[in-house]
Design a protein around this motif. Structure first.
Motif, PDB file in Angstrom:
ATOM      1  N   ALA A  29      76.969  48.573  21.988  1.00 31.07           N
ATOM      2  CA  ALA A  29      77.963  47.922  22.842  1.00 31.07           C
ATOM      3  C   ALA A  29      78.777  46.918  22.022  1.00 31.07           C
ATOM      4  N   LEU A  30      78.111  46.206  21.124  1.00 31.59           N
ATOM      5  CA  LEU A  30      78.817  45.261  20.256  1.00 31.59           C
ATOM      6  C   LEU A  30      79.779  45.971  19.322  1.00 31.59           C
ATOM      7  N   ARG A  31      79.333  47.088  18.759  1.00 29.47           N
ATOM      8  CA  ARG A  31      80.214  47.859  17.871  1.00 29.47           C
ATOM      9  C   ARG A  31      81.493  48.235  18.601  1.00 29.47           C
ATOM     10  N   THR A  32      81.347  48.734  19.811  1.00 27.60           N
ATOM     11  CA  THR A  32      82.512  49.113  20.606  1.00 27.60           C
ATOM     12  C   THR A  32      83.381  47.899  20.910  1.00 27.60           C
ATOM     13  N   ALA A  33      82.769  46.795  21.289  1.00 26.31           N
ATOM     14  CA  ALA A  33      83.535  45.584  21.604  1.00 26.31           C
ATOM     15  C   ALA A  33      84.316  45.105  20.388  1.00 26.31           C
ATOM     16  N   TYR A  34      83.703  45.125  19.218  1.00 22.40           N
ATOM     17  CA  TYR A  34      84.408  44.702  18.005  1.00 22.40           C
ATOM     18  C   TYR A  34      85.576  45.645  17.692  1.00 22.40           C
ATOM     19  N   GLN A  35      85.363  46.948  17.855  1.00 22.57           N
ATOM     20  CA  GLN A  35      86.433  47.910  17.579  1.00 22.57           C
ATOM     21  C   GLN A  35      87.616  47.703  18.514  1.00 22.57           C
ATOM     22  N   VAL A  36      87.338  47.621  19.796  1.00 26.58           N
ATOM     23  CA  VAL A  36      88.400  47.510  20.796  1.00 26.58           C
ATOM     24  C   VAL A  36      89.126  46.169  20.663  1.00 26.58           C
ATOM     25  N   ASP A  66      86.088  41.915  11.818  1.00 28.64           N
ATOM     26  CA  ASP A  66      85.787  42.978  10.857  1.00 28.64           C
ATOM     27  C   ASP A  66      84.443  42.738  10.178  1.00 28.64           C
ATOM     28  N   GLU A  67      84.148  41.495   9.842  1.00 30.71           N
ATOM     29  CA  GLU A  67      82.852  41.176   9.223  1.00 30.71           C
ATOM     30  C   GLU A  67      81.706  41.471  10.178  1.00 30.71           C
ATOM     31  N   ARG A  68      81.865  41.073  11.431  1.00 30.85           N
ATOM     32  CA  ARG A  68      80.815  41.327  12.425  1.00 30.85           C
ATOM     33  C   ARG A  68      80.665  42.828  12.696  1.00 30.85           C
ATOM     34  N   HIS A  69      81.787  43.517  12.767  1.00 31.10           N
ATOM     35  CA  HIS A  69      81.738  44.962  12.986  1.00 31.10           C
ATOM     36  C   HIS A  69      80.987  45.645  11.847  1.00 31.10           C
ATOM     37  N   SER A  70      81.240  45.235  10.620  1.00 28.16           N
ATOM     38  CA  SER A  70      80.536  45.797   9.459  1.00 28.16           C
ATOM     39  C   SER A  70      79.038  45.513   9.533  1.00 28.16           C
TER      40      SER A  70
END
Length: 134
Positions: A29-36, A66-70
């Motif tokens: 869910a976090l990955r999606t939130a960071y992307q969007v 971007d750092e958090r998404h990575s």
């Protein structure tokens, strides 16, 4: 004997599996939130073409996202041990997942990017990660 089975330490059998499941769902869910949110922030940057101060501010926030998404992407690829390391301090992973899903919904609608970033920053603190959003 009734109730859940217990392992040698007295913990309910399957609780580690439940925890791993919660970690995986929260991280996805976090990955999606960071992307969007990154896409929404990029759109904001495009709209702020002539406002260099605003572009700089939004760029710093985009870099943080971007750092958090990575970090999250690495945890999902790295497996359960890495996910456990990242999520280890969090006591309410279902709440983290719910907040991340809400943040993604807000970002998809293009609604209030600062609120979305604040939600993601709050999640950061819930997970015990260092340094919040700029």
């Amino acid at each position: 004997m009734t109730g859940a089975r217990k392992n040698r330490t007295g913990a309910r059998a399957g609780s580690a599996i439940d925890q791993a499941e919660h970690q995986l769902k929260a991280l996805k869910a976090l990955r999606t939130a960071y992307q969007v949110t990154s896409r929404a922030l990029s759109d904001e940057i495009d709209r702020a073409r002539n406002d260099l101060d605003r572009i700089g501010d939004l760029g710093a926030r985009l870099r943080w996202l971007d750092e958090r998404h990575s970090l999250v992407r690495s945890a999902l690829v790295g497996g359960p041990a890495y996910a456990d390391y990242l999520c280890g301090d969090c006591t309410d992973l279902p709440q983290v997942r719910s907040l991340a899903e809400t943040a993604a919904k807000l970002a998809r609608r293009g609604a209030d990017v600062p609120t979305t970033l604040n939600m993601l920053n709050y999640i950061d603190h819930e997970l015990g990660w260092a340094q919040g959003a700029p």
